[in-house]
Design an enzyme around this catalytic site. Structure first.
Site, PDB file in Angstrom:
ATOM      1  N   SER A  96      -0.621 -20.443  40.478  1.00 49.58           N
ATOM      2  CA  SER A  96       0.469 -19.569  40.595  1.00 49.58           C
ATOM      3  C   SER A  96       1.624 -19.967  39.465  1.00 49.58           C
ATOM      4  CB  SER A  96       1.084 -19.173  41.958  1.00 49.58           C
ATOM      5  OG  SER A  96       1.920 -17.954  41.766  1.00 49.58           O
ATOM      6  N   ASP A 233       3.197 -14.536  35.895  1.00 45.15           N
ATOM      7  CA  ASP A 233       3.154 -15.916  36.093  1.00 45.15           C
ATOM      8  C   ASP A 233       1.866 -16.349  36.001  1.00 45.15           C
ATOM      9  OD1 ASP A 233       2.183 -14.363  38.359  1.00 45.15           O
ATOM     10  OD2 ASP A 233       2.545 -16.098  39.810  1.00 45.15           O
ATOM     11  N   ASP A 235      -1.096 -16.599  37.587  1.00 43.00           N
ATOM     12  CA  ASP A 235      -2.303 -15.733  38.105  1.00 43.00           C
ATOM     13  C   ASP A 235      -1.971 -14.275  38.002  1.00 43.00           C
ATOM     14  OD1 ASP A 235      -0.363 -16.053  40.325  1.00 43.00           O
ATOM     15  OD2 ASP A 235      -1.662 -15.830  41.742  1.00 43.00           O
ATOM     16  N   ASP A 237       0.047 -12.105  39.580  1.00 39.52           N
ATOM     17  CA  ASP A 237       0.128 -11.367  40.562  1.00 39.52           C
ATOM     18  C   ASP A 237       1.620 -11.087  40.440  1.00 39.52           C
ATOM     19  OD1 ASP A 237       1.237 -14.097  41.310  1.00 39.52           O
ATOM     20  OD2 ASP A 237       0.825 -13.831  43.231  1.00 39.52           O
TER      21      ASP A 237
HETATM   22 MG    MG Z   1       1.321 -16.067  41.450  1.00 40.07          MG
END
Ligand code: MG
Length: 449
Positions: A96, A233, A235, A237
């Site tokens: 992340s 960020d 990844d 998400d």
């Molecule tokens: Mg993340």
């Protein structure tokens, strides 16, 4: 909290713990847990990604699970691919927003929602027990490669559309959103300027999108006279946003704006957020027919809340948004498209942001050994009764007490030996007074714990 899946709702572990040996075991355990079927596997841009992904895939295959390797994939694309390919689960190899030497494993359910704590505990139990499902030679899983990007873009363009065209600066932080996010924005008809878009695993800026880490983005928005800046960020998400004047839009403000937009678009209903979110959201969505429901911190709790309450939207004040009409996986890339649609329909962000009420927020960290946290929280929960004149108490995650003009959240950190106090009030004087009192109470509780 789990030994392998980290704490505090981010199911990532440090790279020195996450060896290929452990990734292999997680693959075997997941295969054993599922007992057959198909799993989608993707990874972010970290240098350890391929190493860990291949070990994990070996484990899944050995347990008789068919694997679809989708390669470099933002978390939301993995969530999308699970449903597209009707898989039984999905895995992203990602840490992340953490530094480049970290990596971890995030597991997703067939409906796109993350694995719950109970499900992760079950995987850990299987690892501890070491009794893995072992496929016979003719039942070993099959590995195939797939690319869900085209379908993702196609479906997103069916869901979101723009009348105008905008100039966007997009900073994916050299993370997994580096290619897909600018691609979607371009397909929407926008002019896109990409920053930090080489997906190398070497991160130029801090991966957590905040006012400090996005200074380069803000500057570029100003220089290029862009309509908006969008950041993710590692990844993708999560989403961080810079307005048309080059100012980072505070998370709480963005959360209010997008919740309001979703209510306008999908009709009145419930909005899910977490216990650490402020009053601005409640005050902003009420006139739009929205009702805010607070849940535990973490995207699993938000997704569960959305399903339970049949909510139109759910988001955390960390820029993690779940749009249930789209998927139950938090999706910073789709969120970026929605932000553009909101601007297209309602006007420039700098103007919209002025409509959101601002209150005074204070945060404090007080050192507290991990072993004392539970007892200290017990004492705090008992002591607040006599110390504060509050109307409501929410104890689903830490202790939150609130009145009509202020709220205080006492919550132990999931990862560090500290106790957190977050509070909000309408005036600075009130906020500072509350903080003095809250701090005293916490220090006393830790001392007695
Ligand atoms: Mg993340």
């Amino acid at each position: 909290m789990g030994k392998y899946f980290g704490t505090s709702g981010i199911r990532e572990v440090v790279n020195d713990k996450l060896t290929p040996e452990l990734a292999l075991k997680v693959g075997k355990a997941l295969g054993t847990y599922l007992g057959g079927g198909r799993v989608v596997v993707g990874m972010d841009t970290r240098t350890s990604g391929e190493m860990l992904k291949n070990a994990l895939i070996s484990g899944l295959l050995s347990a008789g699970i068919d694997v679809m390797d989708i390669g470099l994939s933002p978390t939301p694309l993995t969530g999308f691919a699970i449903r597209l390919y009707e898989a039984d689960a999905g895995v992203t190899i990602t840490a992340s927003h953490n530094p480049p030497q970290y990596n971890g494993i995030k597991v997703w359910q067939r409906n796109g929602m993350a694995y719950t704590n109970e499900m992760e505990n079950e995987l850990e139990r299987i690892i501890e027990e070491g009794k893995f499902r072992k496929a016979a030679w003719n039942e070993i899983g099959r590995l195939s490669h797939a690319d869900p990007r085209g379908e993702y873009i196609k479906k997103a363009l069916e869901a979101v559309s723009l009348d105008g065209s905008y100039t966007i600066v997009l900073d994916a932080g050299n993370g997994a959103g580096s290619i897909l996010s600018p691609h979607l924005q371009r397909e929407l008809g926008n002019k896109v300027i990409s920053l930090n878009a080489h997906p190398s695993g070497y991160f130029v800026r801090e991966l957590e999108p905040n006012a400090g880490s996005l200074e380069g983005l803000a500057k570029t928005v100003r220089v290029m006279k862009a309509d908006v800046g969008i950041a993710h960020d590692g990844d993708a998400d999560r989403i961080g946003v810079v307005d048309d004047e080059g100012n980072f839009v505070e998370y709480e403000v963005m959360l209010s704006l997008i919740s309001g937009y979703m209510l306008r678009r999908f009709g009145r209903g419930k909005v899910i957020t977490t216990v650490d979110a402020g009053f601005a959201l409640d005050d902003y969505v009420k006139p739009l027919g929205g009702e805010v429901v607070r849940v535990r911190v973490g995207d699993v709790a938000v997704a569960e809340g959305i399903m339970r309450e049949n909510a139109v939207f759910g988001g955390e004040p960390s820029g993690t948004w779940i749009m249930p009409q789209w998927n139950l996986t938090p999706d910073g890339i789709f969120a970026g498209a929605l932000v553009l649609e909101m601007i297209d329909r309602l006007g420039p962000l700098s103007e919209l942001a002025k409509e959101v009420p601002r209150y005074v927020t204070l945060r404090a960290k007080i050192p507290c050994p991990n072993g004392k946290k539970a007892k200290a929280m017990e004492l705090i929960a008992r002591e607040v009764l006599g110390s504060f004149d509050y109307k409501r108490l929410i104890d689903i995650d830490g202790v939150r007490i609130e009145n009509d003009e202020w709220w205080i959240l006492f919550r132990p950190s999931g990862t560090e030996p500290i106790m957190r106090i977050t509070l909000e009030a309408h005036t600075k004087e009130k906020a500072e007074g509350l903080m003095r009192k809250a701090r005293e109470l916490v220090e006393r509780a830790i001392g007695e714990a």
